[in-house]
Enzyme design. Structure first.
Site, PDB file in Angstrom:
ATOM      1  N   LYS A 130     -47.074   7.595   9.207  1.00  0.00           N
ATOM      2  CA  LYS A 130     -48.196   8.459   8.722  1.00  0.00           C
ATOM      3  C   LYS A 130     -48.900   7.343   7.881  1.00  0.00           C
ATOM      4  O   LYS A 130     -50.273   7.400   8.058  1.00  0.00           O
ATOM      5  CB  LYS A 130     -47.457   9.553   8.050  1.00  0.00           C
ATOM      6  CG  LYS A 130     -48.582  10.030   6.799  1.00  0.00           C
ATOM      7  CD  LYS A 130     -47.877  11.384   5.742  1.00  0.00           C
ATOM      8  CE  LYS A 130     -47.285  10.707   4.711  1.00  0.00           C
ATOM      9  NZ  LYS A 130     -47.878  10.314   3.566  1.00  0.00           N
ATOM     10  N   GLU A 152     -44.265   5.584  -4.942  1.00  0.00           N
ATOM     11  CA  GLU A 152     -43.056   5.475  -5.137  1.00  0.00           C
ATOM     12  C   GLU A 152     -42.539   4.650  -3.611  1.00  0.00           C
ATOM     13  O   GLU A 152     -43.291   4.468  -2.879  1.00  0.00           O
ATOM     14  CB  GLU A 152     -42.587   6.969  -4.681  1.00  0.00           C
ATOM     15  CG  GLU A 152     -42.864   8.077  -3.517  1.00  0.00           C
ATOM     16  CD  GLU A 152     -42.384   7.493  -2.223  1.00  0.00           C
ATOM     17  OE1 GLU A 152     -41.270   6.791  -2.129  1.00  0.00           O
ATOM     18  OE2 GLU A 152     -42.974   8.062  -1.246  1.00  0.00           O
ATOM     19  N   GLU A 184     -35.392   7.594   2.155  1.00  0.00           N
ATOM     20  CA  GLU A 184     -34.599   8.870   2.425  1.00  0.00           C
ATOM     21  C   GLU A 184     -33.167   8.180   2.819  1.00  0.00           C
ATOM     22  O   GLU A 184     -33.034   7.180   3.200  1.00  0.00           O
ATOM     23  CB  GLU A 184     -35.053   9.588   3.527  1.00  0.00           C
ATOM     24  CG  GLU A 184     -36.333  10.237   3.392  1.00  0.00           C
ATOM     25  CD  GLU A 184     -36.819  11.093   4.566  1.00  0.00           C
ATOM     26  OE1 GLU A 184     -35.962  11.633   5.188  1.00  0.00           O
ATOM     27  OE2 GLU A 184     -38.097  11.266   4.786  1.00  0.00           O
ATOM     28  N   THR A 219     -48.339   9.389  -1.840  1.00  0.00           N
ATOM     29  CA  THR A 219     -49.150   8.367  -1.273  1.00  0.00           C
ATOM     30  C   THR A 219     -50.358   8.887  -0.848  1.00  0.00           C
ATOM     31  O   THR A 219     -50.581   9.910   0.020  1.00  0.00           O
ATOM     32  CB  THR A 219     -48.158   8.033   0.113  1.00  0.00           C
ATOM     33  OG1 THR A 219     -46.975   7.403  -0.333  1.00  0.00           O
ATOM     34  CG2 THR A 219     -48.766   6.635   0.749  1.00  0.00           C
ATOM     35  N   CYS A 233     -43.035   8.664   6.630  1.00  0.00           N
ATOM     36  CA  CYS A 233     -43.729   7.638   5.923  1.00  0.00           C
ATOM     37  C   CYS A 233     -44.478   6.651   6.594  1.00  0.00           C
ATOM     38  O   CYS A 233     -45.556   6.540   6.715  1.00  0.00           O
ATOM     39  CB  CYS A 233     -42.915   7.014   4.843  1.00  0.00           C
ATOM     40  SG  CYS A 233     -42.698   8.302   3.293  1.00  0.00           S
ATOM     41  N   LEU A 253     -39.211   5.155  -2.375  1.00  0.00           N
ATOM     42  CA  LEU A 253     -37.876   5.531  -1.999  1.00  0.00           C
ATOM     43  C   LEU A 253     -37.658   5.484  -0.636  1.00  0.00           C
ATOM     44  O   LEU A 253     -38.395   6.596   0.148  1.00  0.00           O
ATOM     45  CB  LEU A 253     -37.853   6.812  -2.860  1.00  0.00           C
ATOM     46  CG  LEU A 253     -38.237   6.989  -4.287  1.00  0.00           C
ATOM     47  CD1 LEU A 253     -38.120   8.584  -4.890  1.00  0.00           C
ATOM     48  CD2 LEU A 253     -37.450   6.031  -5.006  1.00  0.00           C
ATOM     49  N   GLY A 280     -39.961   5.477  12.703  1.00  0.00           N
ATOM     50  CA  GLY A 280     -40.336   6.840  12.575  1.00  0.00           C
ATOM     51  C   GLY A 280     -40.192   7.349  11.250  1.00  0.00           C
ATOM     52  O   GLY A 280     -40.253   6.502  10.369  1.00  0.00           O
ATOM     53  N   LEU A 299     -35.354  -6.359  10.176  1.00  0.00           N
ATOM     54  CA  LEU A 299     -35.703  -7.117  11.405  1.00  0.00           C
ATOM     55  C   LEU A 299     -34.571  -6.514  12.444  1.00  0.00           C
ATOM     56  O   LEU A 299     -33.892  -7.500  13.280  1.00  0.00           O
ATOM     57  CB  LEU A 299     -35.413  -8.597  11.057  1.00  0.00           C
ATOM     58  CG  LEU A 299     -36.384  -9.315  10.359  1.00  0.00           C
ATOM     59  CD1 LEU A 299     -36.132 -10.671   9.962  1.00  0.00           C
ATOM     60  CD2 LEU A 299     -37.898  -9.214  11.372  1.00  0.00           C
TER      61      LEU A 299
HETATM   62  C1  UDX Z   1     -39.992   4.149   4.024  1.00  0.00           C
HETATM   63  C2  UDX Z   1     -39.979   3.020   2.999  1.00  0.00           C
HETATM   64  O1  UDX Z   1     -39.009   2.293   3.093  1.00  0.00           O
HETATM   65  C3  UDX Z   1     -40.003   3.481   1.551  1.00  0.00           C
HETATM   66  O2  UDX Z   1     -40.269   2.356   0.769  1.00  0.00           O
HETATM   67  C4  UDX Z   1     -41.317   4.660   1.644  1.00  0.00           C
HETATM   68  O3  UDX Z   1     -41.493   4.546   0.165  1.00  0.00           O
HETATM   69  C5  UDX Z   1     -41.027   5.729   2.424  1.00  0.00           C
HETATM   70  O4  UDX Z   1     -41.067   5.286   3.768  1.00  0.00           O
HETATM   71  P1  UDX Z   1     -38.056   5.733   5.082  1.00  0.00           P
HETATM   72  O5  UDX Z   1     -38.939   6.664   5.536  1.00  0.00           O
HETATM   73  O6  UDX Z   1     -36.835   6.459   4.300  1.00  0.00           O
HETATM   74  O7  UDX Z   1     -38.558   4.767   3.845  1.00  0.00           O
HETATM   75  O8  UDX Z   1     -37.185   5.046   6.042  1.00  0.00           O
HETATM   76  P2  UDX Z   1     -37.008   3.291   6.223  1.00  0.00           P
HETATM   77  O9  UDX Z   1     -35.618   3.140   5.731  1.00  0.00           O
HETATM   78  O10 UDX Z   1     -38.021   2.392   5.529  1.00  0.00           O
HETATM   79  O11 UDX Z   1     -36.931   3.214   7.824  1.00  0.00           O
HETATM   80  C6  UDX Z   1     -38.079   3.588   8.681  1.00  0.00           C
HETATM   81  C7  UDX Z   1     -38.089   3.520  10.060  1.00  0.00           C
HETATM   82  O12 UDX Z   1     -37.649   2.106  10.424  1.00  0.00           O
HETATM   83  C8  UDX Z   1     -36.801   4.291  10.467  1.00  0.00           C
HETATM   84  O13 UDX Z   1     -37.006   4.912  11.802  1.00  0.00           O
HETATM   85  C9  UDX Z   1     -35.605   3.039  10.718  1.00  0.00           C
HETATM   86  O14 UDX Z   1     -34.687   3.291  11.646  1.00  0.00           O
HETATM   87  C10 UDX Z   1     -36.742   1.984  11.294  1.00  0.00           C
HETATM   88  N1  UDX Z   1     -36.139   0.573  11.165  1.00  0.00           N
HETATM   89  C11 UDX Z   1     -35.742   0.228   9.760  1.00  0.00           C
HETATM   90  C12 UDX Z   1     -35.837  -0.114  12.216  1.00  0.00           C
HETATM   91  O15 UDX Z   1     -36.212   0.318  13.362  1.00  0.00           O
HETATM   92  N2  UDX Z   1     -35.501  -1.421  12.032  1.00  0.00           N
HETATM   93  C13 UDX Z   1     -35.131  -1.809  10.699  1.00  0.00           C
HETATM   94  O16 UDX Z   1     -34.788  -3.187  10.480  1.00  0.00           O
HETATM   95  C14 UDX Z   1     -35.485  -1.098   9.507  1.00  0.00           C
END
Ligand code: UDX
Length: 437
Positions: free
Chosen positions: A264, A152, A156, A127, A261, A154, A258, A251
């Site tokens: 940041k 990407e 985690e 990114t 990604c 993706l 946190g 939602l």
């Molecule tokens: C994210 C993006 O989804 C992905 O497309 C990108 O490329 C990388 O960053 P990721 O960091 O793995 O992926 O986490 P994600 O599943 O998106 O969740 C991010 C944060 O939001 C987590 O702390 C999660 O607990 C929180 N979250 C997510 C919520 O608090 N509420 C939600 O409804 C969804």
């Protein structure tokens, strides 16, 4: 370029993005060399260990290596010289001013430059700020290599599934040959492929993560209002999400977003907007709400217990979300630190994190499981949506705690079972209980 032909590929950086890309491409029949310069990580991978928790990835890596389709090396120049297709998937962490630190990418581009040829397509997966692929193109111009931005998406914990079944693939390039080659590589995924210019592709990534963060802060703010009005935030989200213009995803109210990604990338977009004289009012508010959401959770704990000093709190879940071992920018970890600062005694457990807990929270008591964490505690705090917490024996925990109170920062579906076990359950959007048994 023939659609069906396997392509010799190098993937630079074997973190969760690079290794997933490499292993999945090998799974699709391409011959892939994953390049990793961190000696410890490389040694672990060569010994058959994936040094982070990513479901399905160790099996995919093992199978690809057994089929001779995936090799692991620290020799970037040799790997790239053999591979016309080079993905760059190195980290772009935050600098002090919020902008992205591109030094790892710059090092890679410097190493690639002498071995690049007109046959090479260099694909930026990391990114990166808008304009970065253009800069890479400038460095590669002497060699006649083509460059593409191919962000990407993706998550985690589901990176393999997200790579193999993407909602869309974005290819940003000014070179038809590069677009055709990448489109042929992604064609088996049978998803929409959007070919655009590099700047637009880079912006799609930032805008996507910023929008996801916006949805989360939006629902967290709605939950704060629900708490005062006696409305159920989870059902509000369900009711809103049923409208296809809104959609049900992202939602879930909780303790805020946190991870490596969302925070940041949001910071980088905010910083970039400011540099270009745009005041990103909405994105700043998204950040402010995220911070306020963490504090609101702490305020709830404090009010429910009549103070923090001397209270024993069992924290279940420290990762930034369930299903990972990643503690980066974890709201749970930050909340734990603030509770410790407030004078609470913390008994912490996370199913995916072991000794690392002590490194991050030296004053906390590291517990062996949820039952151990509950021992003598005044409240149980659910801070990560770990699937393991859905199967806890709440009666067993109830027999070990001092106060039967659960404060759920993640909206786990345990209200009924915990209440049956004698707990008072406080979810996001709930009013404070009158008394705790
Ligand atoms: C994210 C993006 O989804 C992905 O497309 C990108 O490329 C990388 O960053 P990721 O960091 O793995 O992926 O986490 P994600 O599943 O998106 O969740 C991010 C944060 O939001 C987590 O702390 C999660 O607990 C929180 N979250 C997510 C919520 O608090 N509420 C939600 O409804 C969804």
């Amino acid at each position: 370029m023939d659609d069906a032909r396997p392509v010799d590929t190098a993937v630079i950086g074997a973190g969760y993005v690079g290794l997933t890309v490499g292993a999945c491409l090998a799974d699709l029949g391409h011959r892939v060399a994953c390049v990793e310069k961190d000696r410890l990580k490389l040694a672990a991978l060569r010994a058959g260990r994936v040094p982070f928790h990513e479901p399905g990835l160790p099996e995919l890596v093992r199978a690809a290596r057994e089929h001779g389709l995936l090799s692991l090396t620290d020799d970037l120049a040799a790997a790239a010289a053999r591979a016309p297709l080079v993905f760059v998937a190195v980290g772009t962490p935050t600098r002090g001013d919020g902008t992205a630190d591109l030094s790892a990418l710059q090092d890679v581009v410097e190493d690639l430059s002498p071995v690049a040829t007109p046959q090479h397509v260099v694909v930026v997966k990391s990114t990166v700020p808008v304009g970065t692929a253009e800069w890479v193109q400038g460095v590669m111009a002497h060699a006649g290599a083509s460059v593409a931005a191919n962000p990407e998406f993706l998550r985690e914990g589901s990176a393999v599934a997200d790579f193999l079944h993407p909602a869309r693939v974005v290819i940003g390039t000014l070179h038809d040959g590069a677009a055709r080659l990448l489109a042929s590589v992604y064609r088996p995924m049978q998803c929409p492929i959007l070919v655009t210019d590099p700047r637009t592709a880079e912006m799609i990534k930032y805008a996507s993560n910023a929008f996801l963060a916006t949805k989360i802060s939006f629902i967290n703010e709605v939950a704060a209002i629900c708490e005062r009005l006696g409305a159920d935030a989870a059902v509000v989200a369900q009711g809103m999400g049923a409208d296809p213009r809104i959609g049900p995803h992202f939602l879930r109210a909780g303790v805020g977003f946190g991870g490596s990604c969302l925070p940041k990338d949001l910071r980088a977009l905010v910083a970039c907007a400011r540099v270009h004289d745009v005041r990103p009012l909405l994105l700043e508010a998204v950040q402010d709400v995220n911070e306020a959401t963490r504090q609101r959770f702490i305020d709830t704990v404090e009010s429910a217990l009549g103070g923090l000093r001397g209270r024993t709190l069992a924290i279940l879940g420290l990762t930034f979300k369930g299903g990972t071992s990643d503690l980066r920018e974890s709201p749970a970890l930050d909340i734990a630190l603030r509770l410790l600062d407030g004078g609470a005694v913390i008994r912490a457990f996370d199913p995916q994190v072991g000794e690392e807990i002590t490194g991050h929270l030296p004053q906390a008591i590291r517990c062996t499981d949820a039952y151990d964490a509950g021992e003598g505690s005044d409240a149980i705090l659910l801070l990560s949506d770990c699937p393991e917490f859905l199967h806890l024996d709440w009666r067993r925990i109830a027999s070990r705690v001092r106060g039967r109170l659960i404060i759920d920062g993640r909206g786990l579906p345990v209200r009924e079972v915990a209440t049956r076990a004698g707990f008072v359950y406080l979810g996001r959007g709930d009013r404070l209980p009158v008394s705790v048994p």
